[in-house]
Design a protein around this motif. Structure first.
Motif, PDB file in Angstrom:
ATOM      1  N   ASP A  41      -9.383 -29.692 -32.136  1.00 15.54           N
ATOM      2  CA  ASP A  41      -9.439 -29.060 -33.586  1.00 15.54           C
ATOM      3  C   ASP A  41     -10.455 -28.205 -33.778  1.00 15.54           C
ATOM      4  O   ASP A  41     -10.820 -27.844 -35.111  1.00 15.54           O
ATOM      5  CB  ASP A  41      -9.293 -30.232 -34.651  1.00 15.54           C
ATOM      6  N   HIS A  42     -10.935 -27.472 -32.559  1.00 19.65           N
ATOM      7  CA  HIS A  42     -12.051 -26.705 -32.939  1.00 19.65           C
ATOM      8  C   HIS A  42     -12.017 -25.456 -31.753  1.00 19.65           C
ATOM      9  O   HIS A  42     -12.307 -25.360 -30.825  1.00 19.65           O
ATOM     10  CB  HIS A  42     -13.333 -27.503 -32.457  1.00 19.65           C
ATOM     11  N   PRO A  43     -10.814 -24.608 -32.261  1.00 19.25           N
ATOM     12  CA  PRO A  43     -10.705 -23.434 -31.356  1.00 19.25           C
ATOM     13  C   PRO A  43     -11.717 -22.441 -31.219  1.00 19.25           C
ATOM     14  O   PRO A  43     -11.877 -21.838 -29.996  1.00 19.25           O
ATOM     15  CB  PRO A  43      -9.376 -22.859 -31.970  1.00 19.25           C
ATOM     16  N   ASP A  44     -12.661 -22.411 -32.057  1.00 19.35           N
ATOM     17  CA  ASP A  44     -13.596 -21.386 -32.101  1.00 19.35           C
ATOM     18  C   ASP A  44     -14.744 -22.000 -30.836  1.00 19.35           C
ATOM     19  O   ASP A  44     -15.720 -21.216 -30.418  1.00 19.35           O
ATOM     20  CB  ASP A  44     -14.425 -21.203 -32.982  1.00 19.35           C
ATOM     21  N   TYR A  45     -14.641 -23.298 -30.618  1.00 14.81           N
ATOM     22  CA  TYR A  45     -15.617 -23.801 -29.448  1.00 14.81           C
ATOM     23  C   TYR A  45     -15.065 -23.248 -28.094  1.00 14.81           C
ATOM     24  O   TYR A  45     -14.164 -23.865 -27.515  1.00 14.81           O
ATOM     25  CB  TYR A  45     -15.572 -25.324 -29.394  1.00 14.81           C
ATOM     26  N   LYS A  46     -15.648 -22.436 -27.434  1.00 15.05           N
ATOM     27  CA  LYS A  46     -14.917 -21.756 -26.180  1.00 15.05           C
ATOM     28  C   LYS A  46     -15.096 -22.164 -24.977  1.00 15.05           C
ATOM     29  O   LYS A  46     -14.910 -21.737 -23.857  1.00 15.05           O
ATOM     30  CB  LYS A  46     -15.436 -20.280 -26.197  1.00 15.05           C
ATOM     31  N   GLN A  47     -16.115 -23.327 -24.981  1.00 15.97           N
ATOM     32  CA  GLN A  47     -16.305 -23.903 -23.454  1.00 15.97           C
ATOM     33  C   GLN A  47     -14.892 -24.568 -23.130  1.00 15.97           C
ATOM     34  O   GLN A  47     -14.570 -25.766 -23.618  1.00 15.97           O
ATOM     35  CB  GLN A  47     -17.290 -25.041 -23.662  1.00 15.97           C
ATOM     36  N   ARG A  48     -14.446 -24.417 -21.659  1.00 23.20           N
ATOM     37  CA  ARG A  48     -13.406 -25.175 -21.088  1.00 23.20           C
ATOM     38  C   ARG A  48     -14.149 -25.971 -20.249  1.00 23.20           C
ATOM     39  O   ARG A  48     -15.099 -25.816 -19.890  1.00 23.20           O
ATOM     40  CB  ARG A  48     -12.494 -23.980 -20.486  1.00 23.20           C
ATOM     41  N   ASP A 296      -5.443 -36.058 -40.124  1.00 26.49           N
ATOM     42  CA  ASP A 296      -6.764 -36.065 -39.623  1.00 26.49           C
ATOM     43  C   ASP A 296      -7.002 -36.369 -38.456  1.00 26.49           C
ATOM     44  O   ASP A 296      -7.962 -36.216 -37.782  1.00 26.49           O
ATOM     45  CB  ASP A 296      -7.789 -37.007 -40.662  1.00 26.49           C
ATOM     46  N   GLY A 297      -6.158 -36.961 -37.659  1.00 27.91           N
ATOM     47  CA  GLY A 297      -6.065 -37.320 -36.286  1.00 27.91           C
ATOM     48  C   GLY A 297      -6.903 -38.647 -36.076  1.00 27.91           C
ATOM     49  O   GLY A 297      -7.538 -39.291 -36.965  1.00 27.91           O
ATOM     50  N   PHE A 298      -7.300 -39.016 -34.711  1.00 23.53           N
ATOM     51  CA  PHE A 298      -7.827 -39.897 -34.267  1.00 23.53           C
ATOM     52  C   PHE A 298      -9.083 -39.671 -33.607  1.00 23.53           C
ATOM     53  O   PHE A 298      -9.438 -38.690 -32.722  1.00 23.53           O
ATOM     54  CB  PHE A 298      -6.945 -40.644 -33.288  1.00 23.53           C
ATOM     55  N   LYS A 299     -10.137 -40.088 -34.131  1.00 20.57           N
ATOM     56  CA  LYS A 299     -11.651 -39.458 -33.796  1.00 20.57           C
ATOM     57  C   LYS A 299     -12.677 -40.925 -33.907  1.00 20.57           C
ATOM     58  O   LYS A 299     -12.468 -41.872 -34.635  1.00 20.57           O
ATOM     59  CB  LYS A 299     -12.133 -38.437 -34.339  1.00 20.57           C
ATOM     60  N   TYR A 300     -13.579 -40.786 -33.007  1.00 17.17           N
ATOM     61  CA  TYR A 300     -14.716 -41.837 -33.235  1.00 17.17           C
ATOM     62  C   TYR A 300     -15.873 -41.037 -33.734  1.00 17.17           C
ATOM     63  O   TYR A 300     -16.679 -40.205 -33.268  1.00 17.17           O
ATOM     64  CB  TYR A 300     -15.122 -42.257 -31.768  1.00 17.17           C
ATOM     65  N   GLU A 301     -15.775 -41.295 -35.117  1.00 12.04           N
ATOM     66  CA  GLU A 301     -16.962 -40.499 -35.860  1.00 12.04           C
ATOM     67  C   GLU A 301     -18.311 -40.414 -35.194  1.00 12.04           C
ATOM     68  O   GLU A 301     -19.000 -39.728 -35.251  1.00 12.04           O
ATOM     69  CB  GLU A 301     -16.945 -41.025 -37.370  1.00 12.04           C
ATOM     70  N   ALA A 302     -18.652 -41.529 -34.767  1.00 15.89           N
ATOM     71  CA  ALA A 302     -20.318 -41.719 -34.082  1.00 15.89           C
ATOM     72  C   ALA A 302     -20.479 -40.975 -32.691  1.00 15.89           C
ATOM     73  O   ALA A 302     -21.474 -40.263 -32.635  1.00 15.89           O
ATOM     74  CB  ALA A 302     -20.554 -43.129 -33.585  1.00 15.89           C
ATOM     75  N   SER A 303     -19.216 -40.439 -32.265  1.00 21.56           N
ATOM     76  CA  SER A 303     -19.238 -39.262 -31.212  1.00 21.56           C
ATOM     77  C   SER A 303     -19.030 -37.860 -31.621  1.00 21.56           C
ATOM     78  O   SER A 303     -19.162 -37.028 -30.757  1.00 21.56           O
ATOM     79  CB  SER A 303     -18.018 -39.785 -30.185  1.00 21.56           C
ATOM     80  N   GLY A 304     -18.758 -37.701 -32.736  1.00 22.63           N
ATOM     81  CA  GLY A 304     -18.754 -36.399 -33.284  1.00 22.63           C
ATOM     82  C   GLY A 304     -17.681 -36.145 -34.302  1.00 22.63           C
ATOM     83  O   GLY A 304     -16.735 -37.141 -34.266  1.00 22.63           O
ATOM     84  N   GLY A 305     -17.541 -35.070 -34.891  1.00 20.17           N
ATOM     85  CA  GLY A 305     -16.590 -34.967 -35.994  1.00 20.17           C
ATOM     86  C   GLY A 305     -15.103 -34.333 -35.568  1.00 20.17           C
ATOM     87  O   GLY A 305     -14.393 -34.182 -36.551  1.00 20.17           O
ATOM     88  N   HIS A 306     -14.864 -33.934 -34.383  1.00 20.58           N
ATOM     89  CA  HIS A 306     -13.880 -33.250 -33.858  1.00 20.58           C
ATOM     90  C   HIS A 306     -12.913 -34.216 -32.891  1.00 20.58           C
ATOM     91  O   HIS A 306     -13.566 -35.267 -32.372  1.00 20.58           O
ATOM     92  CB  HIS A 306     -14.334 -32.136 -33.040  1.00 20.58           C
ATOM     93  N   LEU A 307     -11.732 -33.802 -32.820  1.00 17.65           N
ATOM     94  CA  LEU A 307     -10.835 -34.702 -32.107  1.00 17.65           C
ATOM     95  C   LEU A 307     -11.049 -34.307 -30.444  1.00 17.65           C
ATOM     96  O   LEU A 307     -10.803 -33.048 -30.169  1.00 17.65           O
ATOM     97  CB  LEU A 307      -9.205 -34.301 -32.458  1.00 17.65           C
ATOM     98  N   SER A 308     -11.537 -35.189 -29.827  1.00 20.33           N
ATOM     99  CA  SER A 308     -11.640 -35.148 -28.160  1.00 20.33           C
ATOM    100  C   SER A 308     -10.182 -35.142 -27.576  1.00 20.33           C
ATOM    101  O   SER A 308      -9.383 -35.943 -27.567  1.00 20.33           O
ATOM    102  CB  SER A 308     -12.516 -36.289 -27.879  1.00 20.33           C
TER     103      SER A 308
END
Length: 408
Positions: A41-48, A296-308
């Motif tokens: 859910d973070h398309p602007d993050y360009k690292q592949r 909102d999807g499934f995430k571990y908030e302590a590991s960051g706010g985006h979907l891994s």
């Protein structure tokens, strides 16, 4: 109660999100290559990277034999794995490649965690897909370079001490691809599961042994699962994963360990008709599936706010194993409904109120009857006292079920 439809819906949502992320990345790469990023859910993050690419391969691989579009995508993803350096060099500015990307690409080609994830994903790919064998050869070479003596795998080709989490990833990859593994490596992993220092790493290692161990000792693994689940019961109800940090060539790196998913996978194989259909495990997997399907999807908030992307692949694998291993026959569903329903009733507040009302009624009735009996003796209270003791035990068991079910 967990249902097949609930799990299938979650898988469909995972596919949808992976598809959207892949489209975003396609416009940034040459036509003959595809890759995926760290976040869905973070398309602007360009690292592949290899984690996201492995997750994408894993989830779409099964469709490659029936869908020519998917087959083409998988071959492009494998092209990226085999030729990552050239693809990245052609896709980013020269100064960025020289200062940031080139070193990362070089290090990750020999990183056991990433390469083992790629190899595990490749195990789902049909042999007819181009570049499958070339990519698997690269993975196998990376794992062989990280082998340690007398047993185990280090975190990379530079050697060092055996790492239990790296060893578990390597053995899962080899077993899934029907590649040979040393018996001493399996023995090393069994010993770590029985008494290793990192309980979160043990959760993943246990799931590998429960699925792939060639000398499976079911009873021993069941005892290990009970011990770990008891130790982690206070964290199981919440949203929690672990970080496993390691250092290579002076740079710190990490790999996430979604240990709750691994405990569920192990439970599904080791206790398919008992603990797996119990309240705690069923509710946890239901929560995961429902969050996956939610906006909102499934995430571990302590590991960051985006979907891994990698976490979604881990959920996919857990669902796939449950659908294949636990939902393949109709008979287990009877057990699921019976055990899950009984557990819910047993742990309900209404059951607790009724239990204590019966306790009070029996106690008062026993005392009145005893006082009204001419020549009453203490021995006459024995049968009623026995009933009272039994009801106290039942109330205690009910309290334990509720405490474990609501410990979040």
């Amino acid at each position: 109660m967990l249902t097949r439809q609930m799990l299938k819906d979650a898988q469909s949502e995972i596919e949808r999100r992976i598809e959207l992320r892949l489209r975003e990345e396609a416009g940034r790469l040459p036509d003959h290559a595809l890759a995926s990023g760290q976040y869905l859910d973070h398309p602007d993050y360009k690292q592949r990277g290899l984690y996201g690419t492995a997750a994408t391969i894993h989830i779409f691989a099964r469709h490659a034999t029936t869908d020519p579009v998917v087959k083409d995508r998988i071959s492009k993803l494998l092209y990226y794995v085999v030729n990552r350096g050239q693809v990245e060099k052609a896709s980013v500015r020269g100064v960025v490649y020289r200062d940031l990307v080139a070193r990362r690409v070089r290090l990750q080609k020999s990183d056991v965690f990433r390469m083992a994830d790629i190899g595990f994903a490749i195990s789902q790919v049909s042999p007819v897909v181009p570049l499958r064998s070339e990519a698997l050869t690269l993975v196998h070479q990376a794992l062989e370079a990280a082998r340690t003596e007398p047993a185990g795998y280090a975190v990379g080709s530079e050697g060092g001490s055996p790492n239990p989490l790296a060893t578990a990833h390597a053995l899962r990859c080899l077993a899934a691809n029907n590649l040979p593994a040393r018996p001493e490596d399996w023995r090393y992993l069994r010993e770590y599961v029985s008494g290793g220092s990192d309980i979160y790493v043990r959760c993943f290692a246990l799931s590998v042994l429960a699925t792939y161990d060639p000398e499976l000792e079911r009873r021993e693994l069941q005892l290990c699962w009970k011990e770990m689940f008891s130790a982690l019961a206070g964290e199981f109800g919440g949203q929690s994963e672990a970080n496993h940090e390691y250092t290579r060539y002076g740079a710190q790196d990490y790999v996430r360990v979604p240990w709750q998913l691994y405990l569920i996978q192990s439970c599904a194989r080791l206790f398919p008709l008992t603990r797996f259909v119990g309240f705690s495990v069923q509710r946890k997997m239901m929560d995961v599936a429902q969050q996956i399907s939610a906006p909102d999807g499934f995430k571990y908030e302590a590991s960051g706010g985006h979907l891994s992307t990698r976490t979604y692949a881990c959920v996919w694998q857990a669902i796939d194993e449950i659908l294949t291993f636990n939902f393949r026959q109709p008979l287990p569903r009877v057990f699921v409904r019976t055990v899950s329903g009984a557990t819910r009733v047993f742990s309900s507040q209404l059951f607790g109120v009724l239990t204590y009302m019966i306790l009070v009624a029996v106690a008062v009735g026993s005392l009145i009857e005893w006082l009204n009996t001419p020549g009453h003796s203490y021995g006459e209270l024995a049968p009623n006292l026995l009933v009272e003791v039994m009801l106290v035990i039942v109330a205690g068991l009910r309290h334990q079920v509720r405490r474990r079910g609501h410990r979040r």
